[in-house]
Write an enzyme that holds these catalytic residues in place. Structure first.
Site, PDB file in Angstrom:
ATOM      1  CB  ALA A 128      -0.867  -0.031   1.206  1.00  0.00           C
ATOM      2  CG  ASN A 196      -0.074  -6.340   6.003  1.00  0.00           C
ATOM      3  OD1 ASN A 196       0.966  -7.250   6.516  1.00  0.00           O
ATOM      4  ND2 ASN A 196      -1.595  -6.342   6.474  1.00  0.00           N
ATOM      5  CG  HIS A 226      -0.100   4.551   4.288  1.00  0.00           C
ATOM      6  ND1 HIS A 226      -0.246   4.348   5.660  1.00  0.00           N
ATOM      7  CD2 HIS A 226      -0.795   3.708   3.500  1.00  0.00           C
ATOM      8  CE1 HIS A 226      -1.091   3.162   5.349  1.00  0.00           C
ATOM      9  NE2 HIS A 226      -1.532   2.838   4.463  1.00  0.00           N
TER      10      HIS A 226
HETATM   11  N1  LIG Z   1       1.625  -5.720   2.437  1.00  0.00           N
HETATM   12  C1  LIG Z   1       0.450  -4.942   2.248  1.00  0.00           C
HETATM   13  O1  LIG Z   1       0.781  -3.735   2.053  1.00  0.00           O
HETATM   14  C2  LIG Z   1      -1.034  -5.341   2.618  1.00  0.00           C
HETATM   15  C3  LIG Z   1      -1.958  -4.422   2.314  1.00  0.00           C
HETATM   16  C4  LIG Z   1      -3.005  -4.997   2.541  1.00  0.00           C
HETATM   17  C5  LIG Z   1      -3.508  -6.122   3.113  1.00  0.00           C
HETATM   18  N2  LIG Z   1      -2.381  -7.167   3.329  1.00  0.00           N
HETATM   19  C6  LIG Z   1      -2.598  -8.455   3.884  1.00  0.00           C
HETATM   20  O2  LIG Z   1      -2.863  -9.288   2.717  1.00  0.00           O
HETATM   21  C7  LIG Z   1      -3.635 -10.232   3.224  1.00  0.00           C
HETATM   22  C8  LIG Z   1      -4.820 -10.604   2.399  1.00  0.00           C
HETATM   23  O3  LIG Z   1      -5.559  -9.395   2.332  1.00  0.00           O
HETATM   24  P1  LIG Z   1      -7.013  -9.406   1.560  1.00  0.00           P
HETATM   25  O4  LIG Z   1      -7.435  -8.057   1.420  1.00  0.00           O
HETATM   26  O5  LIG Z   1      -7.080 -10.360   0.297  1.00  0.00           O
HETATM   27  O6  LIG Z   1      -7.854 -10.207   2.675  1.00  0.00           O
HETATM   28  P2  LIG Z   1      -9.291 -10.700   2.599  1.00  0.00           P
HETATM   29  O7  LIG Z   1      -9.806 -11.001   3.721  1.00  0.00           O
HETATM   30  O8  LIG Z   1     -10.012 -10.270   1.440  1.00  0.00           O
HETATM   31  O9  LIG Z   1      -8.871 -12.404   2.032  1.00  0.00           O
HETATM   32  C9  LIG Z   1      -8.175 -13.309   2.869  1.00  0.00           C
HETATM   33  C10 LIG Z   1      -8.322 -14.855   2.599  1.00  0.00           C
HETATM   34  O10 LIG Z   1      -7.761 -15.379   3.428  1.00  0.00           O
HETATM   35  C11 LIG Z   1      -8.551 -16.854   3.625  1.00  0.00           C
HETATM   36  N3  LIG Z   1      -7.840 -17.094   5.058  1.00  0.00           N
HETATM   37  C12 LIG Z   1      -7.945 -16.790   6.348  1.00  0.00           C
HETATM   38  N4  LIG Z   1      -7.120 -17.684   6.856  1.00  0.00           N
HETATM   39  C13 LIG Z   1      -6.492 -18.709   5.930  1.00  0.00           C
HETATM   40  C14 LIG Z   1      -5.694 -19.717   6.135  1.00  0.00           C
HETATM   41  N5  LIG Z   1      -5.337 -20.047   7.426  1.00  0.00           N
HETATM   42  N6  LIG Z   1      -5.230 -20.206   5.115  1.00  0.00           N
HETATM   43  C15 LIG Z   1      -5.648 -20.118   3.748  1.00  0.00           C
HETATM   44  N7  LIG Z   1      -6.690 -18.859   3.725  1.00  0.00           N
HETATM   45  C16 LIG Z   1      -7.168 -18.257   4.815  1.00  0.00           C
HETATM   46  C17 LIG Z   1      -9.816 -15.962   4.008  1.00  0.00           C
HETATM   47  O11 LIG Z   1     -10.750 -16.852   4.002  1.00  0.00           O
HETATM   48  C18 LIG Z   1      -9.953 -14.837   3.154  1.00  0.00           C
HETATM   49  O12 LIG Z   1     -10.655 -15.525   1.820  1.00  0.00           O
HETATM   50  C19 LIG Z   1      -3.996 -10.033   4.816  1.00  0.00           C
HETATM   51  O13 LIG Z   1      -2.983 -10.865   5.676  1.00  0.00           O
HETATM   52  C20 LIG Z   1      -3.853  -8.621   4.792  1.00  0.00           C
HETATM   53  O14 LIG Z   1      -3.629  -7.971   6.090  1.00  0.00           O
HETATM   54  C21 LIG Z   1      -1.145  -6.672   2.903  1.00  0.00           C
END
Ligand SMILES: NC(=O)c1ccc[n+]([C@@H]2O[C@H](COP(=O)([O-])OP(=O)(O)OC[C@H]3O[C@@H](n4cnc5c(N)ncnc54)[C@H](O)[C@@H]3O)[C@@H](O)[C@H]2O)c1
Length: 275
Positions: A128, A196, A226
């Site tokens: 992000a 994150n 940010h």
């Molecule tokens: N690096 C960054 O800048 C950044 C920014 C935003 C989000 N993220 C992270 O990326 C990840 C995904 O984000 P998103 O927006 O797609 O979230 P989301 O909630 O839309 O999707 C996450 C998916 O993972 C599944 N899930 C949960 N636990 C699981 C497990 N143990 N094994 C397999 N699947 C599982 C959920 O059912 C869901 O479908 C999150 O951890 C979020 O915090 C990172």
């Protein structure tokens, strides 16, 4: 023509939510030159919802270990709590991996060291924020200070336990208010939704104990903003990213999915622009 140099041909998607679906859609549209060898989500329903958004491909649902075994590059877009297990399986099968849940990677220093000795590539997208490339370059010479200032509207802090303990109700804030000023390590603990960006910055820069974080609730904005300030022997830079939410998940900035798609393209394609 067969691409003989590029060994990454198959990706595995772990987590079929917002980011996983955006990646699958990019493959579906032919925007990334890879195939999806398998997908896993703790909820099969999420996988089925993802399939409905694809027109040309129908990637298979598999158990976690099978997804990792089936691919050249695994992509974790699930949750912080899942990172260690996924990391261990990727190491077991010598698979390269992209982690979206950067906060989970911070707790896996032992596995990072093991992956290094086994020459397994670990990737964390910029996500992000913009400026990770400059931070990376600055680190080569020496960084004195990294500061993250995150500004979000009150609704982004719904249910935050730290604010509840301090008796701060985000919805009653009517002027721009600093609600946290501390280290990335503390911010990651107290503001999990901000985890994150702070974690990615810490890993790329000077670690969670030295990286400074300020969090501001701003009732006059609609985007997540940010600001990153880096000072070092190279000089100083400041970046500001104003993020619109993802169309599918308002908690995730749209830039995160885009940055991941472009990272995969960088890994599989021969043209690399930027640091
Ligand atoms: N690096 C960054 O800048 C950044 C920014 C935003 C989000 N993220 C992270 O990326 C990840 C995904 O984000 P998103 O927006 O797609 O979230 P989301 O909630 O839309 O999707 C996450 C998916 O993972 C599944 N899930 C949960 N636990 C699981 C497990 N143990 N094994 C397999 N699947 C599982 C959920 O059912 C869901 O479908 C999150 O951890 C979020 O915090 C990172």
């Amino acid at each position: 023509m067969e691409n003989i140099k590029n060994k990454i041909k198959k990706i595995g998607i772990i987590g079929c939510g917002n980011i996983g679906t955006e990646i699958a859609r990019a493959v579906d549209k032919g925007n990334i030159n890879v195939e999806i060898s398998g997908c896993y989500d703790i909820s099969k329903q999420k996988y089925e919802q993802m399939l409905k958004k694809l027109k040309n491909i129908r990637p298979e649902f598999m158990q976690l270990e099978d997804v990792i075994k089936s691919c050249d590059l695994a992509i974790e877009c699930a949750t912080k709590e899942a990172v260690r297990n996924i990391f261990e399986i990727a190491i077991k099968y010598y698979r390269d991996i992209i982690f979206l849940s950067a906060g989970g990677v911070l707790d896996c220093q032992d596995l990072i060291e093991e992956a290094k000795t086994k020459m397994i590539n670990i990737y964390i997208p910029s996500g992000a924020v913009v400026g990770i490339d400059g931070l990376d370059a600055a680190k080569y010479l020496g960084i004195k200070q990294v500061t993250l200032i995150t500004r979000k509207p009150p609704e982004a802090f719904k249910g935050n336990k730290y604010l509840q303990q301090k008796n701060i109700d985000p919805n009653k804030i009517n002027v721009e208010t600093v609600v946290f000023d501390g280290t990335a390590k503390e911010a990651i603990n107290d503001f999990p939704a901000n985890i994150n960006v702070a974690a990615t910055l810490s890993i790329a820069g000077i670690g969670p104990e030295k990286t400074k974080v300020k969090i501001i609730i701003d009732p006059f904005i609609k985007t997540n903003i940010h600001e990153i300030i880096v000072e070092g022997d190279f000089g100083r830079f400041r970046t500001i990213t104003e993020n619109l939410p993802s169309p599918e998940n308002p908690k995730t900035s749209y830039l995160t999915s885009l940055s991941t798609i472009v990272l995969i393209k960088k890994i599989v394609e021969p043209i690399h622009i930027g640091t």
